[in-house]
Design an enzyme around this catalytic site. Structure first.
Site, mmCIF file in Angstrom:
data_model
loop_
_atom_site.group_PDB
_atom_site.id
_atom_site.type_symbol
_atom_site.label_atom_id
_atom_site.label_comp_id
_atom_site.label_asym_id
_atom_site.label_seq_id
_atom_site.Cartn_x
_atom_site.Cartn_y
_atom_site.Cartn_z
ATOM 1 N N CYS A 165 0.870 -1.173 0.000
ATOM 2 C CA CYS A 165 0.000 0.000 0.000
ATOM 3 C C CYS A 165 0.913 1.230 0.000
ATOM 4 O O CYS A 165 2.104 1.113 -0.272
ATOM 5 C CB CYS A 165 -0.960 -0.009 1.184
ATOM 6 N N HIS A 166 0.379 2.369 0.320
ATOM 7 C CA HIS A 166 1.178 3.590 0.275
ATOM 8 C C HIS A 166 2.274 3.603 1.335
ATOM 9 O O HIS A 166 3.434 3.861 1.048
ATOM 10 C CB HIS A 166 0.267 4.812 0.415
#
Length: 137
Positions: free
Chosen positions: A97-98
């Protein structure tokens, strides 16, 4: 029994219990939320263990740059979309994810779906870039 009733000893016992819990908590956290991988470890998993990489970020972020060989799927689409990706459940899977935080929430769901080994990229795409590793578009 005098040992357990003395105030000084109770403080030592409490300290022992608290320090033991503090040492055990990271292990418990890993068991619950999945193994975290450094960018170097993730690269080794991808190259040597044929780990699949699943990017959980929004599509616009994925198109702007993602890990080599990664597949895109939003976290809320996992139950219905994971079979379309045709991932081998015997091989490890790395979630990206980020920043690495939201991917941890998906680990139990993938384990329920039959993936035996699920890990999260520590630091997410930010950690990958901080390690000066390439993204592809």
């Amino acid at each position: 029994m005098n040992f357990l009733t003395q105030i000084d000893n109770l403080a030592l016992i409490a300290l022992l219990l608290v320090s033991g819990a503090a040492l055990f908590f990271p292990t418990l956290s890993t068991l619950i939320s999945g193994k975290g991988l450094s960018p170097t470890e993730a690269t080794i998993w991808m190259n040597r263990r044929k780990a699949a990489v699943l990017d959980l970020r929004p599509e616009s972020d994925f198109k702007a740059g993602h890990l080599p060989g990664s597949k895109h799927l939003l976290a809320e689409q996992i139950p219905s979309g994971i079979d379309k990706l045709k991932l081998d459940r015997k091989n490890p899977i790395i979630l990206v994810c980020h920043s690495g935080m939201s991917a941890r929430k998906v680990v139990p769901e993938l384990k329920k779906l039959g993936f035996s080994e699920v890990a999260v990229l520590d630091g997410g795409v930010q950690g990958w870039q901080a390690a000066a590793l390439p993204l592809v578009k």
